[in-house]
Design a protein around this motif. Structure first.
Motif, short mmCIF file in Angstrom:
data_model
loop_
_atom_site.label_atom_id
_atom_site.label_comp_id
_atom_site.label_asym_id
_atom_site.label_seq_id
_atom_site.Cartn_x
_atom_site.Cartn_y
_atom_site.Cartn_z
N PRO A 1 0.75 -1.21 0.10
CA PRO A 1 -0.06 -0.15 -0.25
C PRO A 1 0.81 1.46 -0.04
O PRO A 1 1.67 1.08 0.53
N ASP A 2 0.28 2.31 -0.54
CA ASP A 2 1.14 3.49 -0.67
C ASP A 2 0.59 4.14 0.71
O ASP A 2 -0.54 3.86 1.30
N GLY A 3 1.13 5.48 1.08
CA GLY A 3 0.87 6.00 2.14
C GLY A 3 1.61 7.00 2.28
O GLY A 3 2.78 7.41 1.88
N VAL A 4 1.46 8.16 3.13
CA VAL A 4 2.07 9.53 3.47
C VAL A 4 2.92 9.01 4.60
O VAL A 4 2.39 8.96 5.80
N VAL A 5 4.22 9.62 4.62
CA VAL A 5 5.28 9.35 5.68
C VAL A 5 6.04 10.92 5.70
O VAL A 5 5.86 11.66 4.71
N HIS A 6 6.85 11.07 6.67
CA HIS A 6 7.61 12.29 6.57
C HIS A 6 9.15 12.01 6.79
O HIS A 6 9.31 11.06 7.80
N ASP A 7 10.14 12.49 6.13
CA ASP A 7 11.44 11.89 6.33
C ASP A 7 12.06 12.74 7.56
O ASP A 7 11.43 13.72 7.98
N SER A 8 13.50 12.63 7.77
CA SER A 8 14.34 13.20 8.59
C SER A 8 14.19 14.74 8.41
O SER A 8 14.59 15.34 9.51
N ASP A 9 14.12 15.24 7.16
CA ASP A 9 14.08 16.80 7.20
C ASP A 9 12.66 17.45 7.02
O ASP A 9 12.52 18.44 6.84
N GLY A 10 11.88 16.54 7.37
CA GLY A 10 10.34 16.95 7.73
C GLY A 10 9.48 16.90 6.49
O GLY A 10 8.49 17.50 6.40
N ARG A 11 9.99 16.43 5.35
CA ARG A 11 9.39 16.37 3.99
C ARG A 11 8.28 15.52 3.94
O ARG A 11 8.72 14.21 4.42
N ARG A 12 7.29 15.83 3.44
CA ARG A 12 6.24 14.84 3.12
C ARG A 12 6.35 14.09 1.87
O ARG A 12 6.46 14.48 0.91
N ILE A 13 6.39 12.64 2.03
CA ILE A 13 6.55 12.03 0.99
C ILE A 13 5.68 10.73 0.90
O ILE A 13 5.15 10.40 1.94
N ARG A 14 5.56 10.15 -0.07
CA ARG A 14 4.66 8.96 -0.56
C ARG A 14 5.59 7.60 -0.46
O ARG A 14 6.77 7.80 -0.91
N LEU A 15 5.24 6.55 0.14
CA LEU A 15 5.89 5.33 0.11
C LEU A 15 6.27 5.01 -1.27
O LEU A 15 7.43 4.52 -1.38
N HIS A 16 5.23 5.03 -2.12
CA HIS A 16 5.44 4.50 -3.34
C HIS A 16 7.01 5.38 -4.00
O HIS A 16 7.40 4.99 -5.09
N ASP A 17 6.90 6.54 -3.66
CA ASP A 17 8.26 7.10 -4.15
C ASP A 17 9.56 6.73 -3.80
O ASP A 17 10.59 6.92 -4.24
N LEU A 18 9.70 5.82 -2.59
CA LEU A 18 10.88 5.29 -2.14
C LEU A 18 11.03 4.03 -2.88
O LEU A 18 12.14 3.44 -3.02
N PHE A 19 9.90 3.32 -3.37
CA PHE A 19 10.09 1.96 -4.11
C PHE A 19 10.48 2.19 -5.55
O PHE A 19 10.57 3.39 -6.16
N GLY A 20 10.97 0.94 -6.43
CA GLY A 20 11.25 1.36 -7.81
C GLY A 20 12.45 1.05 -8.11
O GLY A 20 12.76 -0.20 -8.97
N ARG A 21 13.77 1.66 -7.55
CA ARG A 21 14.97 1.47 -8.13
C ARG A 21 15.72 0.42 -7.26
O ARG A 21 16.79 -0.03 -7.76
N SER A 22 15.09 0.23 -6.21
CA SER A 22 15.61 -0.97 -5.38
C SER A 22 14.86 -1.80 -4.51
O SER A 22 13.47 -1.53 -4.56
N PHE A 23 14.93 -2.74 -4.20
CA PHE A 23 14.25 -3.42 -2.99
C PHE A 23 14.18 -2.52 -1.74
O PHE A 23 15.37 -1.87 -1.62
N VAL A 24 13.11 -2.66 -0.90
CA VAL A 24 13.11 -1.64 0.08
C VAL A 24 12.78 -2.39 1.28
O VAL A 24 11.59 -3.27 1.12
N ALA A 25 13.40 -2.37 2.51
CA ALA A 25 12.95 -2.94 3.65
C ALA A 25 12.34 -1.93 4.50
O ALA A 25 12.93 -0.94 4.86
N LEU A 26 11.06 -2.21 4.94
CA LEU A 26 10.44 -1.35 5.79
C LEU A 26 10.27 -1.80 7.25
O LEU A 26 9.77 -2.95 7.23
N TYR A 27 10.92 -1.39 8.13
CA TYR A 27 10.94 -1.74 9.75
C TYR A 27 9.91 -1.04 10.36
O TYR A 27 10.18 0.22 10.67
N PHE A 28 8.83 -1.93 10.72
CA PHE A 28 7.81 -1.17 11.46
C PHE A 28 8.03 -1.52 13.13
O PHE A 28 8.04 -2.62 13.57
N THR A 29 8.66 -0.37 13.52
CA THR A 29 9.16 -0.30 14.95
C THR A 29 9.20 1.00 15.75
O THR A 29 8.64 1.97 15.41
#
Length: 534
Positions: free
Chosen positions: A413-441
């Motif tokens: 699923p896509d969704g909105v998160v915020h990176d360490s600089d406070g930018r609003r980004i979508r999860l799907h924008d992190l995917f694509g060029r690599s495998f991505v491991a999401l650690y829910f913690t």
């Protein structure tokens, strides 16, 4: 083309045969992964046919990643609800309410755009310097250990071309498939589609309240209505033994439906057969079939073209991994193993069910479950789950009233998160060029999250707690306000979810040292059959 920072294992580009929507999407995907390619098209130009009317949400997500969604959307009509109407009574049945997916995707709508407008938009998104080689008709090919040699009939005579892989996007009458001697299993359906495009103003001059996309069911003659950017499209069945409609008859049928209307003009018609046929084998050493070359699907519920785009999304990253030496040709076997059931038993059976439903031969369809959220998720193709386990646990249908927890094989699923600089980004924008491991913690506890020092695998912690400024994992932490993304994934605390470049979930496992790397290696192996957790 710029090959980027990653050396390739072959000096030869990839050859794409066919410049339809699937071939052009495959080209955009390879460009995204910085893989050199050449596109050959037998015809002198792009398609002029009025086909492929509706594009689903999953395809829009794919085009967004590969840089084409903005241009496509600028030319298309957006539709947030798909009508389902009983033609005899004009009674509305279960409309597909796509706006219910506003938290699931950046595109809570489908679009209407005919193929003759779609193809130029996709072509114009290709990188500078890339041109389609028109009037290049493939006549034969020979496979070698390190390449494929293509023989092409061109305006300058016969030429030979060496490619690392040959990707067959050359349609239902595929020359590549025929020369491979691959059988096509299934059947051609007895009825045909009659298509008529009308230039008529139903907004002001002849105001109507028709849905922009609607399916009208009827035991005698069902109909599909599509509002295209420049015209209204009507599709009717022409049943076995029934003579073809004349131009005047098509006009009269449409006029009978919309009522008296001023300045009604027929601008195009088409008559085409419909099929449910799937190639018996898709991967043949350095040759791979996709789109209509691999499967012909009834264009009911827009499942034909859109299933082909799923093929392109699944195949491109595999070619990239192989050519960079990150994976083996086992990835191509997995492409066939995963995508063939989607076409054969997923899209095909959904389309068959839709035909029965439209013709009032069936009271309900598995893909229309009675749950509005599940119907929208299914009909948009967001619900496709790939069979990444021995149980054959795959599906295209999400018969749920609301979002269920994810399982292996699902589209992440896509969704909105915020990176360490406070930018609003979508999860799907992190995917694509690599495998991505999401650690829910819980990032307050400073869990062990690997460094992002490998181009093929990236790591991010997802937490409602902001990682402290002095935390060693702050740069790899994503703030999840309200735990909304965590709740959508439905994972237990301290779970790592591995997402592939095509957005599908490869693994769900407890967090442990090396867990993501172990899952990544397993996902690339020839024996990969990840068990679905209980």
């Amino acid at each position: 083309m710029d090959k980027g920072a990653f050396p390739l294992t072959s000096q030869f580009p990839v050859a794409i045969v066919g410049a339809g929507p699937v071939g052009l999407t495959t080209a955009l995907a390879l460009a995204y992964h910085r893989i050199p390619f050449v596109i050959f098209e037998a015809n002198p130009g792009l398609s002029t046919e009025a086909k492929a009317g509706t594009t689903l949400i999953r395809t829009l997500e794919v085009w967004q990643r590969f840089g084409a969604a903005e241009r496509i959307l600028s030319k298309a009509m957006r539709v947030d609800e798909i009508g389902d109407i009983e033609r005899a009574t004009n009674r509305s049945r279960d409309a597909v309410k796509l706006h219910l997916l506003k938290d699931e995707t950046r595109f809570p709508f489908v679009i209407n755009l005919p193929q003759h407008d779609m193809e130029p938009a996709l072509r114009d998104c290709l990188p500078d310097g890339i041109r389609i080689r028109h009037r290049h008709r493939l006549t034969s090919f020979i496979q070698h250990d390190n390449c494929v040699t293509l023989e092409l009939d061109t305006p300058d005579g016969m030429i030979s071309f060496e490619a690392s892989y040959l990707l067959a996007c050359d349609g239902g009458r595929s020359t590549v498939r025929e020369q491979l001697g691959v059988s096509v299993d299934g059947r051609s359906l007895p009825e045909r589609f009659a298509l008529v495009d009308l230039n008529v103003d139903l907004d002001i001059e002849n105001p109507r309240d028709f849905p922009y996309l609607a399916y009208f069911s009827d035991a005698k003659e069902w109909m599909i209505l599509v509002r295209q950017p420049e015209f209204w499209r009507f599709l009717y069945p022409v049943f076995e033994g029934q003579r073809e409609y004349t131009l005047d008859e098509l006009r009269e049928k449409a006029a009978h439906f919309i009522g008296d209307a001023k300045n009604l003009e027929v601008v195009g018609t088409n008559l085409f057969k419909i099929h449910h046929r799937v190639a018996s084998k898709w991967h043949h050493e350095r040759v791979v079939l996709l789109g209509d070359a691999a499967h012909l699907i009834t264009p009911m519920w827009a499942l034909g073209l859109n299933t082909g785009i799923l093929d392109a999304n699944s195949l491109a990253w595999r070619i990239a991994w192989i050519l960079r030496g990150w994976g083996t040709t086992a990835l191509l076997d997995a492409y066939e193993r995963e995508q063939k059931p989607v076409a054969e038993h997923g899209s095909g059976e959904m389309a068959e069910g839709a035909r029965a439903y439209m013709a009032s031969r069936a009271a309900d369809v598995k893909a229309m479950s009675g749950h509005a959220w599940g119907n929208a998720y299914t009909r948009s193709l967001l619900g496709v789950r790939l069979g990444l386990n021995d149980s054959g646990d795959w599906s295209m249908v999400k018969a749920y009233a609301g979002p269920p927890p994810v399982v292996i094989g699902d589209r992440a699923p896509d969704g909105v998160v915020h990176d360490s600089d406070g930018r609003r980004i979508r999860l799907h924008d992190l995917f694509g060029r690599s495998f991505v491991a999401l650690y829910f913690t819980d990032t307050r506890r400073q869990p062990e999250i690997p460094e992002n020092d490998e181009p093929w695998l990236k790591h991010y912690a997802v937490s409602r707690w902001d990682a402290p400024r002095n935390s060693p994992i702050r740069e790899r932490s994503l703030l999840d306000p309200g735990n909304l993304v965590t709740q959508r994934y439905g994972c237990a605390a301290n779970t790592v979810v591995l997402v592939r470049p095509d957005d599908h979930i490869a693994s769900i496992a407890p967090m442990a040292p090396g867990a993501a790397h172990t899952a990544y290696r397993a996902a690339l192996s020839a024996q990969y059959r990840q068990a679905v957790p209980a």
